[in-house]
Structure formats: C-alpha cells, structure tokens
Design an enzyme around this catalytic site. Structure first.
Site, PDB file in Angstrom:
ATOM      1  CD  GLU A 250      -3.083  -0.584  -0.010  1.00 20.50           C
ATOM      2  OE1 GLU A 250      -3.028   0.520  -0.572  1.00 20.50           O
ATOM      3  OE2 GLU A 250      -3.869  -1.481  -0.349  1.00 20.50           O
TER       4      GLU A 250
HETATM    5  C1  LIG Z   1       3.124  -9.638   0.773  1.00 19.85           C
HETATM    6  C2  LIG Z   1       2.817  -8.618  -0.261  1.00 19.85           C
HETATM    7  C3  LIG Z   1       1.500  -8.363  -0.583  1.00 19.85           C
HETATM    8  C4  LIG Z   1       1.199  -7.443  -1.588  1.00 19.85           C
HETATM    9  N1  LIG Z   1      -0.116  -7.262  -1.983  1.00 19.85           N
HETATM   10  C5  LIG Z   1      -0.373  -6.548  -3.111  1.00 19.85           C
HETATM   11  C6  LIG Z   1      -1.673  -6.527  -3.700  1.00 19.85           C
HETATM   12  O1  LIG Z   1      -2.619  -7.113  -3.166  1.00 19.85           O
HETATM   13  N2  LIG Z   1      -1.860  -5.864  -4.858  1.00 19.85           N
HETATM   14  C7  LIG Z   1      -0.832  -5.220  -5.477  1.00 19.85           C
HETATM   15  O2  LIG Z   1      -1.057  -4.645  -6.538  1.00 19.85           O
HETATM   16  N3  LIG Z   1       0.410  -5.193  -4.937  1.00 19.85           N
HETATM   17  C8  LIG Z   1       0.673  -5.850  -3.784  1.00 19.85           C
HETATM   18  N4  LIG Z   1       1.937  -5.864  -3.249  1.00 19.85           N
HETATM   19  C9  LIG Z   1       2.975  -5.089  -3.873  1.00 19.85           C
HETATM   20  C10 LIG Z   1       3.404  -3.889  -3.027  1.00 19.85           C
HETATM   21  O3  LIG Z   1       2.400  -2.933  -3.020  1.00 19.85           O
HETATM   22  C11 LIG Z   1       4.728  -3.384  -3.612  1.00 19.85           C
HETATM   23  O4  LIG Z   1       5.714  -4.365  -3.306  1.00 19.85           O
HETATM   24  C12 LIG Z   1       5.117  -2.047  -3.049  1.00 19.85           C
HETATM   25  O5  LIG Z   1       4.243  -1.058  -3.531  1.00 19.85           O
HETATM   26  C13 LIG Z   1       6.556  -1.653  -3.422  1.00 19.85           C
HETATM   27  O6  LIG Z   1       6.800  -1.848  -4.785  1.00 19.85           O
HETATM   28  P1  LIG Z   1       8.077  -2.680  -5.259  1.00 19.85           P
HETATM   29  O7  LIG Z   1       8.116  -3.931  -4.473  1.00 19.85           O
HETATM   30  O8  LIG Z   1       8.043  -2.782  -6.721  1.00 19.85           O
HETATM   31  O9  LIG Z   1       9.310  -1.806  -4.802  1.00 19.85           O
HETATM   32  P2  LIG Z   1       9.942  -0.588  -5.626  1.00 19.85           P
HETATM   33  O10 LIG Z   1       8.871   0.279  -6.142  1.00 19.85           O
HETATM   34  O11 LIG Z   1      10.912  -1.129  -6.596  1.00 19.85           O
HETATM   35  O12 LIG Z   1      10.708   0.185  -4.471  1.00 19.85           O
HETATM   36  C14 LIG Z   1      11.939  -0.300  -3.911  1.00 19.85           C
HETATM   37  C15 LIG Z   1      12.451   0.727  -2.888  1.00 19.85           C
HETATM   38  O13 LIG Z   1      12.716   1.961  -3.551  1.00 19.85           O
HETATM   39  C16 LIG Z   1      11.970   3.009  -2.972  1.00 19.85           C
HETATM   40  N5  LIG Z   1      11.526   3.903  -4.042  1.00 19.85           N
HETATM   41  C17 LIG Z   1      10.946   3.574  -5.208  1.00 19.85           C
HETATM   42  N6  LIG Z   1      10.704   4.677  -5.935  1.00 19.85           N
HETATM   43  C18 LIG Z   1      11.129   5.725  -5.219  1.00 19.85           C
HETATM   44  C19 LIG Z   1      11.165   7.138  -5.415  1.00 19.85           C
HETATM   45  N7  LIG Z   1      10.681   7.700  -6.515  1.00 19.85           N
HETATM   46  N8  LIG Z   1      11.674   7.907  -4.432  1.00 19.85           N
HETATM   47  C20 LIG Z   1      12.149   7.364  -3.290  1.00 19.85           C
HETATM   48  N9  LIG Z   1      12.148   6.044  -3.052  1.00 19.85           N
HETATM   49  C21 LIG Z   1      11.648   5.239  -3.997  1.00 19.85           C
HETATM   50  C22 LIG Z   1      10.806   2.358  -2.250  1.00 19.85           C
HETATM   51  O14 LIG Z   1      10.358   3.147  -1.164  1.00 19.85           O
HETATM   52  C23 LIG Z   1      11.437   1.053  -1.794  1.00 19.85           C
HETATM   53  O15 LIG Z   1      12.127   1.271  -0.591  1.00 19.85           O
HETATM   54  C24 LIG Z   1       2.244  -6.743  -2.217  1.00 19.85           C
HETATM   55  C25 LIG Z   1       3.578  -6.982  -1.847  1.00 19.85           C
HETATM   56  C26 LIG Z   1       3.866  -7.924  -0.907  1.00 19.85           C
HETATM   57  C27 LIG Z   1       5.310  -8.203  -0.590  1.00 19.85           C
END
Ligand SMILES: Cc1cc2nc3c(=O)[nH]c(=O)nc-3n(C[C@H](O)[C@H](O)[C@H](O)COP(=O)(O)OP(=O)(O)OC[C@H]3O[C@@H](n4cnc5c(N)ncnc54)[C@H](O)[C@@H]3O)c2cc1C
Length: 607
Positions: A444
C-alpha cells in the site's frame, strides 16, 4: 502465544468519551441505525469471533502456511470454517449499502472491526480485507449491470475481491504498467499480462474471486494517464446468475514470504482473460486512488493491531518472568527474584508499546470519522463535499500509514526484547508478530512513497502548507485552555503549543530549501513524515488525557478512576519519552541534501 483479548474498554473510551461517536453517527444519513446499543452489540460479537475463532488459528496458520499445487491454493486448516462463520455473521456487509445486501452502517465500523480481526489474525483478515477495495471501486465506478452482477456476492462475502496493480517491473511506479487490454466487438476486453504479489489472489475460501486490474488500452498514452481499470472474475458469470466458464486468469505460483504466511500472495497470469472496463478509459489510476486513503488507513491499522498484540504478550510475560531485584530494593521478597515488570528498562519497552497501540488507535478513530463523511458524500454524489473530506483525509493518510506501520514494527520488536531469548523462539509467537508486521511498511505504498506523498504532494505542492496550518490550529485550540495551568496537562498544553509553532516553521524552512534544491524534498521526506507522526500522536494523546482528566474530575465517566489515571500517565510518558524523538527528525529533515547525494554511484562501496 498468550490469548488475544480485544481491548474493548479502550475502544469504548475512544468511541464514547473522546470522539463522541454516538453524536457523530446521528449526524450521518446512514448513522441512524448505528445507535449505541447496536454498536455495542457489534463490538461484543466481533470480539467473541476474533478471540474464539480467529486468534486460535494465528499460530497454526503461520506454521502451516498456504499450499500451491496445479494452479490451486489451499489455505491452512481451520481457515475455511472460520471464513464460513465470517460470511454467516454478515461481517463483510457491515458498511455496504442495503440494496446489495449490506447493513449500511458507517464505514468507520468496518475500520474498527478490522483492528480486532487483524490483531487476532492478520493473514486471515486480508482475505475479506482486500474485498473492501474491490467493492468500493465497483460501487463508485461500476455500471448498474456490473453492480447487480457482482456486488451481492461480494457484499455477502460469498466471493472475495483483489486489487491487481503490481507487475514484475513496477510496484511504486505504476507508470510502468504493461498489462494490455484489447477491446472486443462485444464490449468485453481481453487482458494479457502478469501481476505479482497479489494478496488473496487465489485461495479455496470462496467459489469465485473478482480481480480489479490495472491495464492499458492499445491507444493509451504513456505513463499514469494511460491506465484503465477492469473487472476480471476468476469464473465468468453464467446466464442464470450462477458461475459459468473458468476465465483465462491463472495463479502461476505463490510467494514464500517472511510473514503473513497464511495469506496467499499470488502471481496471476492473465492470458486473454475476459474483462470489463470500470469507469472511464485512461482514468483507472484516479479511480483507484479514490479509495486509496481508506485502503491505506486499513494498513495503518495493521501497525496498531500488531502493537496491541505484542504488548499483550509482553505484559503477561513481564508479570510472570523473574529476574534479579528491583534497583530500589526487593519488591517481591518472598519470591526468588522480582518480576521483569519492576525494572525501569522493561517498563520503558512496555510503556512504548502501550503508547504506540493506544496513541495509534486514537489517531485511527479520529480519521475514521472523516472516512465516514467522505463515504457519505461519495454515495450521495456530493462531489464538492467528497473532495473536501477526501483532501482532509488525504493529509492524515500518509502520516497514519507511514508512521503507524513503522511504530507498529518497533512495538513488535520490543515485544521480542521483553521476552529476551524466548522472544526469538517460535513457541511464544512474538517473532511471528515481527515477521507479520514487517510487510505493513512496504505494501500500500512504502514508507518512502508515503513520505513523498506527504511532503511533496500534500504539504508543498497541494496546499502550500495549509494542511499543516489547519492541523496546528487544532493543536492550539486544544492547548490554549490548559497551557497556563499546573500539572501534567499544563505541560502537555505548552508542549503542543511549541510543537504547533515548530511544525509550521519546519514546513516553511523546507519550502524555502526545496526552492533552491529539488533533492531536498526527497532527502527530508521520511524524517518529515516521522516528525509529523510524533507530533500528530502527541495531539491525540493530549486529547485522550484531557478527556480522561475531565471524566475523573466530574466522576461521570463509564470507566474506573484507575483507567483514567493510567491514560493521563501514559500520555505523560509519551510526551516525556517518545515525543522528544521529533526533534532529531526535525534536525535531520533540515540537513542539506548534500551529504546524501555527494557520493558518486560507483564509489558507494570500496568492495
Ligand atoms: C506480501 C505482499 C502483498 C502485496 N499485496 C499486493 C496486492 O494485493 N496488490 C498489489 O497490486 N500489490 C501488492 N503488493 C505489492 C506492493 O504494493 C509493492 O511491493 C510495493 O508497492 C513496493 O513496490 P516494489 O516492491 O516494486 O518496490 P519498488 O517500487 O521497486 O521500491 C523499492 C524501494 O525503492 C523506494 N523507491 C521507489 N521509488 C522511489 C522514489 N521515486 N523515491 C524514493 N524512493 C523510492 C521504495 O520506497 C522502496 O524502498 C504486495 C507486496 C507484498 C510483498
């Protein structure tokens, strides 16, 4: 693990004596039925279900986890029966319109119920929890036909829903979404692409699962402006309203995760799955964000739930476990040693957990009233009011989501610490709470993304600091009547007044710095969010302490004088021991971005 007890006394204190929910509900068009007697009965019944049905499945669910075979997922033993009871109890429909089978009660009741269910068993809570976003999206943007087809089953809990945003290449940056939706002559769309990390994306609790999916139309502009929203059922609907053919969406696998093992996190492959557009083409992200605030507050509740559960475990252990003697002399001379509870450092940990759980709960109960008003405006079609409440809630949301999930994790870690080495051992369940709580700062929207949303979008761009001026005006109003008095409330009042000034100055200084250096927003944002969280929680602690004092003095409260005294004492602890952390965050937020940015990318490590 110690048995979970729903903190009903604290919940009722907040509802009836701090936030006056009875009057709030009577002011809502759908609040008439939420009389104090009805609300009481709901809280009691939910507590029994959570304590007796969900909590006992928390450890076994974690140990057993979900199993994936041949595209199907089985949930841990007992989950199906517990879910059947959830459906039978009509719990999913609590806050949804009566025309779809719901009980049409205010949305806040759903949020408050979620804390109990989540503290009892967060992994279970996520199955019906994800449906809420799905139902809200259909209610607001679905055509009449889609509403008629899907809502009765979803509202009854007979089907569950998901929110499918994330793809392998993007989670935070949804501008990179690639899933494609091809329009068909018959009005359908065919969806092709892969979504990952989809909570409750596949399971055996219900016969159908309804996915809300972000995808692009072939002519979509690039970026977030080209994303549309679709509904994709696992089973298509048959002509008689029953289930028809299996749709071309399949679970490819489930993740092996650090925590929430009993909730299936699915990879979903859409292989030309039949889909129907929800809302306007290319406006999908906007539509999804309509309910993002409440979904994120739902996750903020996870922080509170885990803090409460961990506190309950740690407190019972600290009462039983004995170690050495109290510094001021033997407290239990007939015992071999004094209980852990006598040691100031153990108390520091317990008090921190208690302050986080009860302070966080009061922040949620305050924000939940805004959510009620926002939903009321949304369902009645009052766009102006909806925008107003959505914007107010939009200010609270990143603070609640970011700060309370980080603090919930701290509380969960302290729970392990109170148990010493025994906290690290599976048997007591304290390490499970840490593993389960860890996800809350990630999904989220990560804490980093919440922080950018708060400082960049809401404070600097969106309102030019007005949201801070509005909130600090409330702090002033609360502080003014007590700030020149003696005693703990006077001290809290003076502290609040000083923080109100400091928050505004900090915001102004960051505004100036950001004009000179654009990196400043990103470099300051998480510290600014944490600062804001500590100060906002101080407001809510002062509010509780002031109500407790008034009820103590008048003798008109429903609670014991001990309860009110402890409230004031916990508020004192918060102001003296946790709020000072805000100063470190303010200083760090004001530091130039240079120290973060000056090292070249390839010089980061000498390895
Ligand atoms: C158990 C679990 C359940 C989930 N459930 C759902 C679901 O039901 N539906 C769904 O759609 N998704 C779901 N997700 C996905 C979740 O919402 C994402 O993992 C989360 O939004 C982060 O995205 P990412 O993993 O791609 O990390 P990334 O976006 O790659 O981010 C990696 C790191 O970089 C930082 N970062 C990225 N961009 C920036 C920026 N511009 N400035 C500063 N920092 C930045 C982030 O804060 C983070 O620390 C789930 C994930 C997990 C692990």
């Amino acid at each position: 693990m110690t048995a979970y007890k729903v903190p009903l006394r604290d919940m009722r204190f907040l509802m009836n004596e701090v936030f006056d929910y009875p009057a709030h509900y009577q002011s809502l068009p759908n609040g008439e039925d939420a009389s104090p007697a009805v609300v009481d009965a709901i809280l009691d019944a939910a507590a029994v279900y959570c304590e007796e049905v969900l909590a006992p499945l928390n450890t076994s669910g974690d140990q057993e986890g979900c199993h994936f075979a041949n595209g199907e997922v089985s949930t841990p033993r007992g989950f199906k029966e517990a879910y059947a009871q959830f459906v039978e109890g009509g719990w999913q429909g609590l806050s949804f319109p009566a025309e779809y089978g719901g009980q049409a009660l205010p949305m806040s009741l759903n949020l408050l119920k979620s804390e109990m269910m989540g503290a009892a068993n967060w992994a279970f809570n996520m199955y019906p929890g994800l449906s809420i976003g799905c139902i809200n999206t259909i209610l607001q943007f679905g055509t009449d036909e889609i509403k008629r087809q899907y809502l009765p089953k979803l509202v009854a809990g007979e089907w569950t829903g998901t929110m499918c945003l994330t793809e392998p290449q993007c989670g935070s940056d949804l501008a990179q979404v690639k899933t494609l939706a091809q329009p068909q002559a018959d009005g359908r769309y065919l969806i092709r692409g892969t979504k990952i990390f989809i909570s409750s994306g596949e399971h055996d609790l219900t016969e159908n699962i309804v996915h809300i999916v972000l995808a692009r139309l072939p002519d979509a502009p690039p970026g977030t402006r080209g994303i549309s929203l679709f509904i994709v059922p696992k089973f298509l609907l048959g002509s008689e309203g029953g289930l028809g053919l299996r749709n071309a969406v399949h679970c490819g696998s489930i993740e092996h995760k650090m925590g929430i093992a009993a909730n299936a996190t699915a990879v979903l492959n859409f292989e030309d799955a039949s889909a129907w557009l929800i809302g306007q083409p290319h406006k999908g992200l906007e539509a999804m964000f309509t309910f993002m605030n409440t979904a994120r507050i739902g996750t903020a509740i996870q922080g509170v739930a885990h803090a409460e559960r961990s506190f309950q475990g740690a407190l019972s252990y600290a009462r039983e476990r004995r170690s050495m003697r109290a510094l001021s002399g033997k407290k239990e001379p007939d015992q071999v040693a004094d209980a852990l509870l006598w040691h100031p450092d153990v108390r520091r940990m317990l008090m921190t957990q208690k302050a986080i759980a009860e302070g966080g709960r009061s922040m949620i109960y305050g924000a939940a009233q805004l959510a009620d008003r926002m939903f009321d405006a949304a369902w009645s079609g009052d766009k102006v009011k909806h925008a107003q409440f959505d914007s107010e809630l939009g200010f609270y949301t990143p603070i609640l989501k970011g700060f309370l999930t980080e603090m919930g994790l701290e509380a969960a870690n302290l729970g392990v610490q109170v148990y010493g080495g025994h906290g690290y051992i599976r048997e007591h369940g304290m390490e499970q709470i840490v593993r389960d709580a860890r996800i809350a700062t990630l999904y989220e929207g990560t804490t980093g993304i919440q922080a950018l949303d708060l400082l960049g979008r809401k404070v600097l761009q969106g309102t030019r600091g007005q949201c801070i001026r509005d909130f600090t005006a409330k702090m002033w109003s609360l502080a003014r009547p007590v700030m020149f008095t003696r005693g703990p409330l006077g001290a809290m009042g003076r502290s609040l007044a000083r923080r109100a000034l400091q928050w505004n100055l900090l915001t102004l200084r960051l505004m100036w710095k950001a004009r000179r250096d654009r990196e400043q927003v990103g470099s300051a944002s998480v510290d600014y969010l944490m600062y804001s969280g500590y100060v906002m929680m101080a407001y809510f602690w002062a509010l509780q302490a002031m109500r407790a004092k008034a009820l103590l003095d008048s003798g008109k409260g429903a609670e014991s004088s001990d309860f009110y005294t402890v409230k004031i004492q916990t508020a004192e602890f918060y102001f003296q021991r946790l709020l000072p952390r805000a100063d470190a965050h303010a200083r760090a937020a004001l530091a130039d971005a240079g120290a973060l940015m000056q090292i070249k990318g390839d010089s980061f490590s000498s390895v």
